[in-house]
Design an enzyme around this catalytic site. Structure first.
Site, PDB file in Angstrom:
ATOM      1  CG  HIS A 185      -1.947  -1.148   0.828  1.00 14.19           C
ATOM      2  ND1 HIS A 185      -2.362  -1.940   2.074  1.00 14.19           N
ATOM      3  CD2 HIS A 185      -2.710  -1.545   0.052  1.00 14.19           C
ATOM      4  CE1 HIS A 185      -3.426  -2.823   1.828  1.00 14.19           C
ATOM      5  NE2 HIS A 185      -3.551  -2.635   0.388  1.00 14.19           N
ATOM      6  CB  ALA A 186       0.947   3.917  -2.542  1.00 15.57           C
ATOM      7  CG  ASN A 260      -3.024  -7.423   0.793  1.00 22.94           C
ATOM      8  OD1 ASN A 260      -2.451  -8.472   0.642  1.00 22.94           O
ATOM      9  ND2 ASN A 260      -3.471  -7.137   2.235  1.00 22.94           N
ATOM     10  NE  ARG A 261      -9.097  -6.302   0.554  1.00 23.01           N
ATOM     11  CZ  ARG A 261      -8.093  -5.646   1.456  1.00 23.01           C
ATOM     12  NH1 ARG A 261      -6.917  -5.964   1.207  1.00 23.01           N
ATOM     13  NH2 ARG A 261      -8.522  -4.983   2.500  1.00 23.01           N
ATOM     14  CD  GLU A 392      -2.236  -3.108   8.795  1.00 26.34           C
ATOM     15  OE1 GLU A 392      -2.065  -2.179   8.834  1.00 26.34           O
ATOM     16  OE2 GLU A 392      -3.073  -3.784   8.063  1.00 26.34           O
TER      17      GLU A 392
HETATM   18  O1  0X9 Z   1      -6.616  -4.157   4.241  1.00 22.63           O
HETATM   19  C1  0X9 Z   1      -5.427  -4.541   4.146  1.00 22.63           C
HETATM   20  O2  0X9 Z   1      -4.934  -5.169   3.349  1.00 22.63           O
HETATM   21  C2  0X9 Z   1      -4.633  -4.542   5.452  1.00 22.63           C
HETATM   22  N1  0X9 Z   1      -4.614  -3.408   6.215  1.00 22.63           N
HETATM   23  S1  0X9 Z   1      -4.475  -1.888   5.714  1.00 22.63           S
HETATM   24  O3  0X9 Z   1      -4.824  -1.060   6.651  1.00 22.63           O
HETATM   25  N2  0X9 Z   1      -2.754  -1.429   5.666  1.00 22.63           N
HETATM   26  O4  0X9 Z   1      -4.958  -1.645   4.382  1.00 22.63           O
HETATM   27  C3  0X9 Z   1      -5.088  -5.785   6.282  1.00 22.63           C
HETATM   28  C4  0X9 Z   1      -4.628  -6.991   5.772  1.00 22.63           C
HETATM   29  C5  0X9 Z   1      -4.792  -8.087   6.752  1.00 22.63           C
HETATM   30  N3  0X9 Z   1      -5.864  -9.118   6.507  1.00 22.63           N
HETATM   31  C6  0X9 Z   1      -6.928  -9.043   6.925  1.00 22.63           C
HETATM   32  N4  0X9 Z   1      -7.403  -8.185   7.900  1.00 22.63           N
HETATM   33  N5  0X9 Z   1      -7.853 -10.092   6.559  1.00 22.63           N
HETATM   34 ZN    ZN Z   2      -1.498  -1.664   4.073  1.00 22.52          ZN
END
Ligand code: 0X9
Ligand code: ZN
Length: 430
Positions: A185-186, A260-261, A392
């Protein structure tokens, strides 16, 4: 996931007007923006989000069971305060903090050594992307017996996604992998700094610290500080709060996919990502369809198929969490759940010992929220890593004076040191 409950207007504020739209000229300004933490008191925050529907609010977090962190434009501050929501102030002026943070350090080498080792002053300030590349090139050049730079492919805009490979006495590529990703995440700038510190300590202390030697002799490290380089460069050139990559898609007016999705595992499930290209958690049009995810998936599988992955950490900010699998389902647990939990607890304790910083640990979905197509689920179930976690970093949960993604430069070193202490514990016990 909770983001699906957001109102359209808030989403537009968070991702359309401010984050995803390409500004015509110059940088997106956050001058005079005030950031607030709104207590949501265990409710799902829907009522608060409704009240904010008409505001061009920038939303920071998706785990809104306890709090919703937002930045409010100067012209809307009085209307926001008139709502009398239960708030603490995270930032009086986000733009001023971004400006201070943007006083980048000058890159320096360590004058007391003949080799090109970067100076520890690196951890006193944030730096331009080009200097991060110099930092890694100089580190690798200083320790040619234990490290080299590699690339796994290219980003959407053609930047190389690079990493540094570290090894010990067994020679290059002889041991199971410890694998880190930073800056997926940038806007999560602290993540690159922390992985840089860990890299630096592994190399610099290898010859003098027996515990460090034991760790580097046992594992090959593959450390990728910027898996989303286009996004990071964009946070430095244009919008400090950008999250996604910079991929454009035909038919979509908004830019960017959440790397990350987009991993090709459980991607198709609903509820843990968005199908709207204008959202911060946009999952892409098909599993693994970003250039970044393609490159990272191939590289991950190559590690899995050689010596295997012992430990993967996806470094994020913020909130101070250690998250174990899984993201896609809040009931699912990995086969080695008891060890995952014990080690995460041990890590949290070790981090806390240094400066008292508290990290919450537990399974990602039940501790934070559901995610589909995230790296740690893929790396656990497909790449068969023994441990694949999200960390995190600072800042954390409940305190005020919490600046979200814009962590003051004075916290780079303490953040890094506490994680280094944690990693020495984890790598000796994993
Ligand atoms: O949403 C995300 O990708 C991560 N949090 S962030 O605020 N840095 O974007 C958390 C990913 C961890 N996985 C889960 N919570 N399922
Ligand atoms: Zn993140």
């Amino acid at each position: 996931m909770k983001v699906s409950g957001l109102t359209a207007a808030l989403l537009l504020g968070a991702t359309g007007a401010l984050a995803s739209a390409t500004p015509k000229v110059g940088k997106v300004s956050y001058d005079g923006y005030k950031a607030y933490r709104i207590a949501t008191s265990g409710k799902d925050a829907a009522a608060i989000k409704d009240k904010l529907a008409s505001f061009a609010a920038v939303q920071f977090n998706f785990d809104t069971q306890e709090h919703l962190d937002v930045a409010i434009a100067p012209e809307e501050v009085s209307a926001f305060e008139a709502l009398s929501l239960p708030t603490t102030i995270m930032s009086e002026d986000l733009g001023a903090e971004i400006a201070t943070e943007g006083n980048f350090g000058v890159y320096e080498k360590n004058v007391s050594t003949s080799a090109a080792v970067p100076s520890l002053t690196w951890f006193d300030a944030y730096h331009a992307y080009a200097d991060h590349i110099t930092f890694f090139n100089d580190l690798a050049a200083s320790f040619p017996q234990n490290s080299e730079i590699f690339t796994v492919g290219s980003s959407f805009q053609g930047r190389s996604i690079f990493g540094i490979h570290l090894w010990g006495s067994g020679g290059k590529g002889s041991k199971p992998a410890v694998y880190f990703h930073g800056t997926v995440h940038a806007r999560e700038w602290i993540t690159a700094k922390v992985v840089e510190y860990i890299t630096y300590k592994l190399l610099v202390d290898y010859s003098t610290d027996t515990a460090v030697k034991a760790i580097l002799d046992k594992y090959d490290f593959y450390i990728l500080p910027f898996v989303n380089p286009d996004g990071f460069v964009y946070t430095q050139s244009t919008n400090r709060l950008w999250r996604k990559n910079r991929q454009t898609r035909s038919g979509a007016s908004c830019v960017g996919t959440d790397v990350n999705r987009n991993w090709p595992y459980k991607w198709e499930l609903t509820g843990g990502a968005s199908t709207n290209p204008c959202d911060e958690t946009y999952k892409g049009a098909a599993a693994g369809d970003t250039p970044e995810n393609k490159a990272l998936t191939n590289f991950t599988l190559s590690l899995a198929n050689s010596k295997g992955i012992k430990l993967y950490i996806d470094w994020h900010s913020y909130g101070q969490y250690i998250l174990t699998p899984y993201g896609y389902n809040c009931q699912a647990r990995p086969a080695n759940q008891a060890r995952q939990n014990a080690l995460a607890q041990g890590l949290a304790n070790k981090i806390r010992e240094k400066y008292g910083t508290r990290f919450t640990y537990g399974p990602a979905c039940s501790t934070l929220y559901a995610t589909t197509g995230d790296s740690t689920d893929y790396i656990t179930d497909v790449a068969k890593a023994e441990f694949a976690w999200t960390i995190e970093l600072r800042p954390g949960g409940s305190s005020s004076g919490n600046n979200g993604f814009v962590l003051p430069a004075a916290q780079i070193l303490p953040s890094s040191v506490e994680q280094w202490e944690g990693m020495k514990y984890l790598l000796a016990n994993v």
